[in-house]
Design a protein around this motif. Structure first.
Motif, PDB file in Angstrom:
ATOM      1  N   THR A 163      -9.498   0.785  -7.604  1.00 29.35           N
ATOM      2  CA  THR A 163      -8.822  -0.463  -7.944  1.00 29.35           C
ATOM      3  C   THR A 163      -7.519  -0.194  -8.667  1.00 29.35           C
ATOM      4  O   THR A 163      -6.507  -0.863  -8.424  1.00 29.35           O
ATOM      5  CB  THR A 163      -9.732  -1.352  -8.812  1.00 29.35           C
ATOM      6  OG1 THR A 163     -11.013  -1.464  -8.201  1.00 29.35           O
ATOM      7  CG2 THR A 163      -9.133  -2.736  -8.977  1.00 29.35           C
ATOM      8  N   VAL A 164      -7.530   0.788  -9.562  1.00 29.98           N
ATOM      9  CA  VAL A 164      -6.313   1.142 -10.303  1.00 29.98           C
ATOM     10  C   VAL A 164      -5.220   1.597  -9.338  1.00 29.98           C
ATOM     11  O   VAL A 164      -4.069   1.168  -9.444  1.00 29.98           O
ATOM     12  CB  VAL A 164      -6.624   2.247 -11.347  1.00 29.98           C
ATOM     13  CG1 VAL A 164      -5.337   2.838 -11.903  1.00 29.98           C
ATOM     14  CG2 VAL A 164      -7.484   1.679 -12.458  1.00 29.98           C
ATOM     15  N   ASP A 165      -5.577   2.450  -8.387  1.00 34.14           N
ATOM     16  CA  ASP A 165      -4.596   2.917  -7.403  1.00 34.14           C
ATOM     17  C   ASP A 165      -4.035   1.745  -6.601  1.00 34.14           C
ATOM     18  O   ASP A 165      -2.829   1.694  -6.307  1.00 34.14           O
ATOM     19  CB  ASP A 165      -5.233   3.929  -6.454  1.00 34.14           C
ATOM     20  CG  ASP A 165      -5.487   5.274  -7.122  1.00 34.14           C
ATOM     21  OD1 ASP A 165      -4.884   5.524  -8.190  1.00 34.14           O
ATOM     22  OD2 ASP A 165      -6.285   6.067  -6.588  1.00 34.14           O
ATOM     23  N   GLN A 166      -4.899   0.802  -6.237  1.00 30.59           N
ATOM     24  CA  GLN A 166      -4.439  -0.350  -5.474  1.00 30.59           C
ATOM     25  C   GLN A 166      -3.535  -1.237  -6.318  1.00 30.59           C
ATOM     26  O   GLN A 166      -2.528  -1.756  -5.825  1.00 30.59           O
ATOM     27  CB  GLN A 166      -5.639  -1.129  -4.938  1.00 30.59           C
ATOM     28  CG  GLN A 166      -6.367  -0.385  -3.832  1.00 30.59           C
ATOM     29  CD  GLN A 166      -7.658  -1.047  -3.419  1.00 30.59           C
ATOM     30  OE1 GLN A 166      -8.299  -1.727  -4.211  1.00 30.59           O
ATOM     31  NE2 GLN A 166      -8.061  -0.851  -2.178  1.00 30.59           N
ATOM     32  N   ALA A 167      -3.872  -1.403  -7.579  1.00 28.62           N
ATOM     33  CA  ALA A 167      -3.034  -2.196  -8.478  1.00 28.62           C
ATOM     34  C   ALA A 167      -1.644  -1.592  -8.588  1.00 28.62           C
ATOM     35  O   ALA A 167      -0.627  -2.298  -8.512  1.00 28.62           O
ATOM     36  CB  ALA A 167      -3.694  -2.293  -9.859  1.00 28.62           C
ATOM     37  N   LEU A 168      -1.584  -0.288  -8.759  1.00 27.83           N
ATOM     38  CA  LEU A 168      -0.291   0.386  -8.856  1.00 27.83           C
ATOM     39  C   LEU A 168       0.495   0.259  -7.560  1.00 27.83           C
ATOM     40  O   LEU A 168       1.711   0.028  -7.569  1.00 27.83           O
ATOM     41  CB  LEU A 168      -0.498   1.862  -9.212  1.00 27.83           C
ATOM     42  CG  LEU A 168      -1.072   2.129 -10.611  1.00 27.83           C
ATOM     43  CD1 LEU A 168      -1.424   3.607 -10.762  1.00 27.83           C
ATOM     44  CD2 LEU A 168      -0.081   1.709 -11.691  1.00 27.83           C
ATOM     45  N   ASP A 169      -0.206   0.390  -6.435  1.00 31.03           N
ATOM     46  CA  ASP A 169       0.436   0.258  -5.131  1.00 31.03           C
ATOM     47  C   ASP A 169       0.995  -1.147  -4.927  1.00 31.03           C
ATOM     48  O   ASP A 169       1.984  -1.337  -4.226  1.00 31.03           O
ATOM     49  CB  ASP A 169      -0.567   0.597  -4.028  1.00 31.03           C
ATOM     50  CG  ASP A 169       0.079   0.710  -2.659  1.00 31.03           C
ATOM     51  OD1 ASP A 169       1.069   1.462  -2.535  1.00 31.03           O
ATOM     52  OD2 ASP A 169      -0.390   0.039  -1.716  1.00 31.03           O
ATOM     53  N   GLN A 170       0.356  -2.125  -5.560  1.00 29.88           N
ATOM     54  CA  GLN A 170       0.802  -3.513  -5.454  1.00 29.88           C
ATOM     55  C   GLN A 170       1.867  -3.863  -6.486  1.00 29.88           C
ATOM     56  O   GLN A 170       2.344  -5.003  -6.520  1.00 29.88           O
ATOM     57  CB  GLN A 170      -0.406  -4.445  -5.630  1.00 29.88           C
ATOM     58  CG  GLN A 170      -1.432  -4.338  -4.517  1.00 29.88           C
ATOM     59  CD  GLN A 170      -2.758  -4.973  -4.880  1.00 29.88           C
ATOM     60  OE1 GLN A 170      -2.988  -5.370  -6.029  1.00 29.88           O
ATOM     61  NE2 GLN A 170      -3.659  -5.069  -3.916  1.00 29.88           N
ATOM     62  N   GLY A 171       2.220  -2.911  -7.325  1.00 30.73           N
ATOM     63  CA  GLY A 171       3.224  -3.163  -8.352  1.00 30.73           C
ATOM     64  C   GLY A 171       2.683  -3.897  -9.564  1.00 30.73           C
ATOM     65  O   GLY A 171       3.437  -4.488 -10.335  1.00 30.73           O
ATOM     66  N   ARG A 172       1.365  -3.854  -9.752  1.00 33.53           N
ATOM     67  CA  ARG A 172       0.755  -4.517 -10.905  1.00 33.53           C
ATOM     68  C   ARG A 172       0.662  -3.546 -12.080  1.00 33.53           C
ATOM     69  O   ARG A 172       0.616  -2.330 -11.911  1.00 33.53           O
ATOM     70  CB  ARG A 172      -0.648  -5.011 -10.554  1.00 33.53           C
ATOM     71  CG  ARG A 172      -0.756  -5.857  -9.296  1.00 33.53           C
ATOM     72  CD  ARG A 172       0.054  -7.138  -9.369  1.00 33.53           C
ATOM     73  NE  ARG A 172      -0.387  -8.089  -8.354  1.00 33.53           N
ATOM     74  CZ  ARG A 172       0.322  -8.440  -7.298  1.00 33.53           C
ATOM     75  NH1 ARG A 172       1.529  -7.925  -7.113  1.00 33.53           N
ATOM     76  NH2 ARG A 172      -0.152  -9.328  -6.432  1.00 33.53           N
ATOM     77  N   ASP A 173       0.599  -4.109 -13.286  1.00 36.20           N
ATOM     78  CA  ASP A 173       0.438  -3.293 -14.483  1.00 36.20           C
ATOM     79  C   ASP A 173      -1.009  -2.856 -14.646  1.00 36.20           C
ATOM     80  O   ASP A 173      -1.934  -3.590 -14.273  1.00 36.20           O
ATOM     81  CB  ASP A 173       0.869  -4.068 -15.727  1.00 36.20           C
ATOM     82  CG  ASP A 173       2.377  -4.236 -15.813  1.00 36.20           C
ATOM     83  OD1 ASP A 173       3.090  -3.344 -15.319  1.00 36.20           O
ATOM     84  OD2 ASP A 173       2.830  -5.255 -16.363  1.00 36.20           O
ATOM     85  N   VAL A 174      -1.204  -1.685 -15.217  1.00 42.00           N
ATOM     86  CA  VAL A 174      -2.544  -1.169 -15.494  1.00 42.00           C
ATOM     87  C   VAL A 174      -2.655  -0.886 -16.989  1.00 42.00           C
ATOM     88  O   VAL A 174      -1.779  -0.249 -17.576  1.00 42.00           O
ATOM     89  CB  VAL A 174      -2.846   0.110 -14.687  1.00 42.00           C
ATOM     90  CG1 VAL A 174      -4.187   0.702 -15.105  1.00 42.00           C
ATOM     91  CG2 VAL A 174      -2.848  -0.191 -13.192  1.00 42.00           C
ATOM     92  N   TYR A 175      -3.725  -1.374 -17.582  1.00 42.49           N
ATOM     93  CA  TYR A 175      -3.992  -1.200 -19.011  1.00 42.49           C
ATOM     94  C   TYR A 175      -5.331  -0.487 -19.184  1.00 42.49           C
ATOM     95  O   TYR A 175      -6.244  -0.677 -18.379  1.00 42.49           O
ATOM     96  CB  TYR A 175      -4.054  -2.561 -19.714  1.00 42.49           C
ATOM     97  CG  TYR A 175      -2.808  -3.389 -19.542  1.00 42.49           C
ATOM     98  CD1 TYR A 175      -1.770  -3.325 -20.465  1.00 42.49           C
ATOM     99  CD2 TYR A 175      -2.666  -4.235 -18.446  1.00 42.49           C
ATOM    100  CE1 TYR A 175      -0.613  -4.070 -20.299  1.00 42.49           C
ATOM    101  CE2 TYR A 175      -1.518  -4.997 -18.270  1.00 42.49           C
ATOM    102  CZ  TYR A 175      -0.497  -4.910 -19.205  1.00 42.49           C
ATOM    103  OH  TYR A 175       0.640  -5.643 -19.023  1.00 42.49           O
ATOM    104  N   ALA A 176      -5.440   0.323 -20.227  1.00 45.77           N
ATOM    105  CA  ALA A 176      -6.681   1.055 -20.448  1.00 45.77           C
ATOM    106  C   ALA A 176      -6.956   1.210 -21.940  1.00 45.77           C
ATOM    107  O   ALA A 176      -6.024   1.383 -22.740  1.00 45.77           O
ATOM    108  CB  ALA A 176      -6.613   2.437 -19.792  1.00 45.77           C
TER     109      ALA A 176
END
Length: 219
Positions: A163-176
């Motif tokens: 999901t994280v990889d897909q979020a990045l591919d979609q230009g979305r921010d990732v928080y952890a």
């Protein structure tokens, strides 16, 4: 049934690769018009600290009206949905099967609760059973609906990374959320931060990002 040409279809979802042509919905479809949406995901085997973490970092956003999106899986996903439901908040579950085959079966009651006061979505017709490859496919919808993806706990080889990889591919921010390097359930989060995910120390770290991008996000 919502098609990609219907007005209620989320504009942000149209921007992702392989946007679903059809979404099957059960519940309050008006949730699709609300912002901000944040996907909250993580390991299927959370630690005892997971729910306290979520009450500290996710609950304030729920109380401010944020829509929490997740996949109704075991662990963090179900925690996210239940936290929203128990706090009179808003939540959307995205399934990897049709409505006739709720997976996991032990989440049938959770499914009914979300359908009653939130929204359940799937791209699969009602008579479609769950398949292993459906879950990576549905993950693109979870991240695609949301302006950002927040990872609570994840092991080093967690499926959460898809999901994280897909979020990045979609230009979305990732928080952890960071954690001890000795704890298996936080090694994945630490690796994400090392690779560029935003380290979350307070809900303000996420909320301030939304305020900066809100005018560009809401269509």
């Amino acid at each position: 049934m919502i098609t990609i040409v219907d007005d209620i279809y989320p504009p942000v979802l149209k921007t992702i690769k392989d946007a679903p042509l059809v979404l099957y919905a059960m519940g309050d479809i008006d949730l699709l018009t609300l912002h901000p949406m944040l996907s909250v995901i993580g390991t299927r085997k959370p630690s005892n600290e997971a729910m306290p973490k979520m009450k500290e970092y996710v609950l304030p956003l729920i109380q401010e009206g944020w829509v929490i999106v997740s996949g109704m899986a075991m662990g963090i996903d179900s925690y996210a949905h239940r936290l929203a439901l128990n706090s009179s908040g808003r939540t959307i579950a995205v399934l990897g099967s049709g409505f006739d085959y709720i997976y996991p079966k032990k989440h049938m009651q959770l499914f009914r609760q979300i359908a009653a006061s939130g929204l359940v979505l799937t791209e699969y017709p009602p008579n479609t059973p769950p398949e292993r490859y459906h879950f990576p496919e549905r993950n693109r919808i979870i991240s695609g609906l949301s302006f950002g993806t927040f990872v609570i706990e994840a092991t080093e080889r967690s499926g959460t990374l898809i999901t994280v990889d897909q979020a990045l591919d979609q230009g979305r921010d990732v928080y952890a959320l960071p954690g001890s390097p000795l704890a298996e359930h936080t090694k994945g989060c630490n690796k994400m931060i090392q690779d560029g995910a935003k380290l979350v120390q307070s809900t303000a770290d996420i909320a301030e990002d939304w305020k900066r991008m809100e005018s560009h996000w809401v269509i």
